[in-house]
Design a protein around this motif. Structure first.
Motif, short mmCIF file in Angstrom:
data_model
loop_
_atom_site.label_atom_id
_atom_site.label_comp_id
_atom_site.label_asym_id
_atom_site.label_seq_id
_atom_site.Cartn_x
_atom_site.Cartn_y
_atom_site.Cartn_z
N HIS A 245 -1.55 -1.54 -4.04
CA HIS A 245 -2.58 -0.41 -3.76
C HIS A 245 -1.86 0.87 -4.18
O HIS A 245 -0.94 1.31 -3.16
CB HIS A 245 -3.28 -0.31 -2.58
CG HIS A 245 -4.20 -1.56 -2.46
ND1 HIS A 245 -5.40 -1.82 -3.16
CD2 HIS A 245 -3.80 -2.93 -1.91
CE1 HIS A 245 -6.00 -3.05 -2.72
NE2 HIS A 245 -5.31 -3.60 -2.19
N HIS B 232 -11.47 -1.00 -2.22
CA HIS B 232 -10.00 -1.33 -3.03
C HIS B 232 -9.61 -2.51 -2.73
O HIS B 232 -9.11 -3.45 -3.45
CB HIS B 232 -9.05 -0.43 -1.85
CG HIS B 232 -8.60 0.75 -2.61
ND1 HIS B 232 -7.25 0.53 -3.45
CD2 HIS B 232 -8.85 1.98 -2.69
CE1 HIS B 232 -7.17 1.85 -3.97
NE2 HIS B 232 -8.06 2.69 -3.44
N VAL C 122 -4.29 -1.91 -8.01
CA VAL C 122 -5.31 -1.04 -7.70
C VAL C 122 -5.12 0.50 -7.68
O VAL C 122 -4.25 0.55 -6.75
CB VAL C 122 -6.17 -1.68 -6.64
CG1 VAL C 122 -7.53 -0.87 -6.49
CG2 VAL C 122 -6.57 -2.97 -6.61
N MET D 173 -9.04 -5.67 -5.50
CA MET D 173 -7.83 -6.23 -5.71
C MET D 173 -7.95 -7.93 -6.17
O MET D 173 -6.97 -8.36 -6.80
CB MET D 173 -7.03 -6.32 -4.15
CG MET D 173 -5.72 -7.03 -4.16
SD MET D 173 -5.08 -6.73 -2.33
CE MET D 173 -5.94 -8.34 -1.49
N VAL E 235 0.94 -1.02 -0.02
CA VAL E 235 -0.01 0.08 0.04
C VAL E 235 0.88 1.42 -0.01
O VAL E 235 1.57 1.42 0.87
CB VAL E 235 -0.94 0.21 1.30
CG1 VAL E 235 -1.75 1.39 1.18
CG2 VAL E 235 -1.85 -1.31 1.25
N THR F 58 -6.96 1.72 4.13
CA THR F 58 -6.71 0.56 3.29
C THR F 58 -5.56 -0.51 4.17
O THR F 58 -6.19 -1.90 4.05
CB THR F 58 -5.91 0.77 2.12
OG1 THR F 58 -6.79 1.74 1.46
CG2 THR F 58 -5.95 -0.38 0.92
#
Length: 349
Positions: free
Chosen positions: A86, A239, A128, A243, A8, A19
Motif C-alpha cells: 500500500h 484500501h 494499491v 488489495m 504500508v 490502513t
C-alpha cells in the motif's frame, strides 16, 4: 502456508496508521511492515495503533523500516518478501509551496521508487496507491456533474495548483510504469476527497485543519468552498478491499462518503451535534473577495482561492457496486473528527 506480508508506506501518517489498523483486524491474517522516515517514531506509531483499537501484541508485531520517498536507501528492504504494497505516503502541504516541484517531485519520484522496488522484489502481487480526487476533478470547466473514475485532472491547465498537478502526474506515472514495466504486477488506485475521521496523533490530514480551526474559533468565518468528505476508516477499508478483490485489478476508485457540502455545512453539523462544545464555531460565510485578499498574505488561504464558489461532486457508485464498500455519512466523519481532537486535548475548553 505463511501469512502474506503487507507493506504500508508512511505508517505514521493519518491514512497510513488507519490502513495498518484495518489490516490488524482480528479477522485478518497478515504480517505487517511499514516505512517511516525515521524508525525512532516506531513506538509512537505502535501507541497510536493501540489507541485506535489494536491489541498491544498486534501493534508490537508491526515491523518498521526506514525509507524516504526522495532516496533509494531502504526501499529494497521495505518490500522484501512482500505480497502486497500500500503506497500511502505522499506530501500534502498546509500551505502553497514556493515552487510546484516541492510537491510534484516527491509525489511522482516517490511513487516510481516504490513501484520499482516492488518489481525488483519479485514477490509483490499487487500495489494499491493512494492518489486523490485531485487527480480527477481539477482543470475542468464542466463542473455541474458527478466526476467519475473515467475523469482525469488536466495537468496542462496553467491555472491548476501544485497539489492536484502532483497527484495527477504521480498517478499517471504509476499506471504507465505498471503497463510498460510491471511484468504482471497489478495496480489498484484509491482516489479520496478530503479525509476526516478519528485523529490518533499529531500527524493528521491537512483537511482536518478546518475542523481544528473551527472548534477552536481561530477563523472568523468560512470561505465559500465546496468539499467532498470521507472518513479515514473508510479510506483504509477501501484500501484493503482493493488489495485482495480480483475486480480491483487495474481500476481506480473514488472514495467519497456522500455529496459534496459547503464549508458552512460542516460548521452547522458541529453546532447541531456538539452543542455547547462547538460554541466557538463560526457560521458566517466570508465574501470571496475578502478571502482572496487574505490569500495575498496567508499561503494557507492562498491554496483554496482557485476553488472559491465552485460547485462540484464526485460519484462513489463504482466502489460500492464493485467492491461492496459502505462509507460512513458526512455527519459521522465530521463528528468523529471533532471528538477525537477533544480527546487529544487539542480543543480549547
Amino acid at each position: 502456508m505463511s501469512q502474506p506480508l503487507v507493506l504500508v508506506t508512511g505508517g505514521s501518517g493519518f491514512v497510513g496508521t488507519h490502513t495498518l489498523l484495518a489490516l490488524l483486524q482480528p479477522s485478518s491474517s497478515y504480517r505487517l511492515r511499514s516505512t517511516l522516515r525515521s524508525v525512532t517514531r516506531a513506538d509512537e506509531v505502535r501507541k497510536q495503533l493501540v489507541s485506535g483499537g489494536a491489541s498491544e501484541s498486534a501493534a508490537a508485531g508491526v515491523e518498521f523500516v526506514a525509507a524516504d520517498l526522495l532516496k533509494d536507501d531502504g526501499w529494497d528492504d521495505a518490500v522484501k518478501d512482500c505480497t502486497y504494497v500500500h503506497h500511502v505516503a505522499s506530501p500534502f502541504p498546509a500551505a502553497a509551496p514556493k515552487h510546484e516541484d516541492e510537491l510534484v517531485r516527491p509525489a511522482r519520484e516517490g511513487t516510481l521508487r516504490v513501484l520499482r522496488a516492488a518489481k525488483r522484489a519479485g514477490t509483490v502481487k499487487r500495489v494499491v496507491v493512494t492518489s486523490s480526487v485531485a487527480a480527477v476533478a481539477y482543470g475542468h470547466d464542466d463542473l455541474g456533474r458527478d466526476f467519475t473514475e473515467e475523469d482525469w485532472s488536466d495537468d496542462k491547465d496553467p491555472k491548476i495548483a501544485a497539489y492536484p498537478k502532483s497527484k495527477t502526474l504521480a498517478e499517471r506515472a504509476a499506471w504507465e510504469f505498471v503497463e510498460k514495466e510491471g511484468e504482471g504486477m497489478e495496480l489498484a488506485v484509491v482516489n479520496p476527497v478530503g479525509i476526516y475521521g478519528p485523529v490518533l496523533g499529531k500527524d493528521y490530514a491537512t483537511s482536518i485543519e478546518l475542523v481544528y480551526r473551527l472548534m477552536n474559533g481561530s477563523i472568523p468565518g468560512l470561505p465559500q468552498l465546496q468539499l467532498g468528505l470521507v472518513d479515514v476508516r473508510d479510506v483504509a477499508d477501501l484500501h484493503v478491499r482493493c488489495m485482495t478483490d480480483p475486480k480491483a485489478k487495474g481500476q481506480r476508485f473514488i472514495a467519497v462518503a456522500e455529496k459534496f457540502v459547503w464549508s458552512v455545512d460542516i460548521a452547522k453539523i458541529l453546532k447541531d451535534k456538539l452543542g455547547e462544545r462547538a460554541k466557538r464555531v463560526p457560521t458566517w460565510v466570508v465574501p470571496n473577495f475578502l478571502v482572496r485578499l487574505l490569500g495575498v498574505f496567508d499561503p494557507t488561504v492562498r491554496m483554496i482561492t482557485p476553488e472559491l464558489g465552485k460547485s462540484k461532486n464526485a460519484s462513489n457508485e463504482k466502489a460500492k457496486r464493485e467492491l461492496g464498500w459502505k462509507p460512513r455519512s458526512n455527519e459521522e466523519c465530521i463528528v468523529a473528527t471533532a471528538e477525537s481532537l477533544e480527546k487529544l486535548g487539542m480543543v480549547k475548553k
